[in-house]
Design a protein around this motif. Structure first.
Motif, mmCIF file in Angstrom:
data_model
loop_
_atom_site.group_PDB
_atom_site.id
_atom_site.type_symbol
_atom_site.label_atom_id
_atom_site.label_comp_id
_atom_site.label_asym_id
_atom_site.label_seq_id
_atom_site.Cartn_x
_atom_site.Cartn_y
_atom_site.Cartn_z
ATOM 1 N N LEU A 16 39.412 39.417 7.630
ATOM 2 C CA LEU A 16 38.164 39.857 8.267
ATOM 3 C C LEU A 16 37.077 40.107 7.222
ATOM 4 O O LEU A 16 35.908 39.765 7.426
ATOM 5 N N LEU A 19 35.948 36.786 6.149
ATOM 6 C CA LEU A 19 35.096 36.160 7.167
ATOM 7 C C LEU A 19 33.667 36.662 7.068
ATOM 8 O O LEU A 19 32.715 35.880 7.210
ATOM 9 N N LEU A 171 36.822 33.593 3.222
ATOM 10 C CA LEU A 171 37.954 33.560 4.143
ATOM 11 C C LEU A 171 39.164 32.835 3.565
ATOM 12 O O LEU A 171 40.288 33.357 3.586
ATOM 13 N N LEU A 191 45.767 31.596 10.507
ATOM 14 C CA LEU A 191 44.698 32.503 10.929
ATOM 15 C C LEU A 191 43.342 32.064 10.383
ATOM 16 O O LEU A 191 42.317 32.218 11.058
ATOM 17 N N PHE A 195 40.146 31.435 12.699
ATOM 18 C CA PHE A 195 38.842 32.075 12.510
ATOM 19 C C PHE A 195 37.724 31.035 12.432
ATOM 20 O O PHE A 195 36.638 31.240 12.992
#
Length: 220
Positions: A16, A19, A171, A191, A195
């Protein structure tokens, strides 16, 4: 190899954060690409042949060389000449400059789509060049440009993993760091893909919607 939810939950906070950095890099790089691209497009319309030819070869060189090579040169080679840039700064500048060579063509096409009558109208209103660009030309030229510019924004977002090679913890690098530490790649990399899809698919749908909205726009 089986899916391990413990690894998935453990890597999630790092992803996160990565990201957020990815989105920040995309936004800053896109602003550079749009502003610089517009400037290049306008300068390419200069009456000076030297300016036009110089910009042509510069943009061709930037466009035809890989982004990764450009990143390495700016981040690892320029310090030998006393020029030091932080990894994030280097990344967004290189991405922005690289994609400005593409957005400049979008701007150029949009500007050329404005009829000569609009230039004459601006002249008849005694507008100086700045006022003509601001109040007459760009307001008409920009709407049809929005769909392709949005597509380049998505492309830049998907190119951000390249920043991992100059130590930006976006990321992909966040996932890579976790994978190398715990020797597990399935969950982090899956993942990462998820994302990217979560962000890029809605963005692509919006770009398609914009294209549908503006494809019929014609400048009088």
């Amino acid at each position: 190899m089986e899916w391990n939810w413990d690894h998935a939950y453990a890597v999630l906070p790092q992803l996160l954060k990565g990201l957020v950095i990815t989105i920040e890099a995309t936004i800053v790089a896109s602003l550079i690409a749009y502003i610089l691209g517009l400037a290049i497009a306008i300068l390419k319309m200069s009456k000076s042949k030297v300016t036009r030819v110089s910009l042509y070869w510069i943009t061709e060189f930037v466009r035809r060389t890989p982004i990764l090579v450009q990143l390495y040169v700016v981040f690892y080679v320029l310090p030998d000449f006393g020029i030091f840039l932080e990894a994030f700064t280097c990344g967004v500048i290189v991405l922005g400059v690289h994609f400005s060579t593409y957005t400049s063509e979008v701007f150029r096409a949009g500007i050329e789509n404005v009829s000569k009558g609009q230039w004459e109208a601006a002249k008849s209103l005694n507008y100086n060049p700045y006022q003509a660009w601001k109040h007459v030309i760009l307001p008409q030229a920009i709407p049809p440009m929005i769909p392709p510019l949005a597509n380049y924004l998505i492309t830049m977002f998907k190119e951000t993993p390249l920043l991992a090679f100059i130590t930006v913890v976006e990321l992909f690098r966040a996932a890579d760091q976790y994978s190398n530490s715990y020797y597990t790649y399935l969950e982090p990399m899956t993942l990462v893909g998820a994302f990217f899809l979560i962000v890029s698919i809605p963005s692509a749908m919006l770009a398609m919607k914009l294209e549908k909205k503006y494809k019929q726009v014609k400048v009088a």
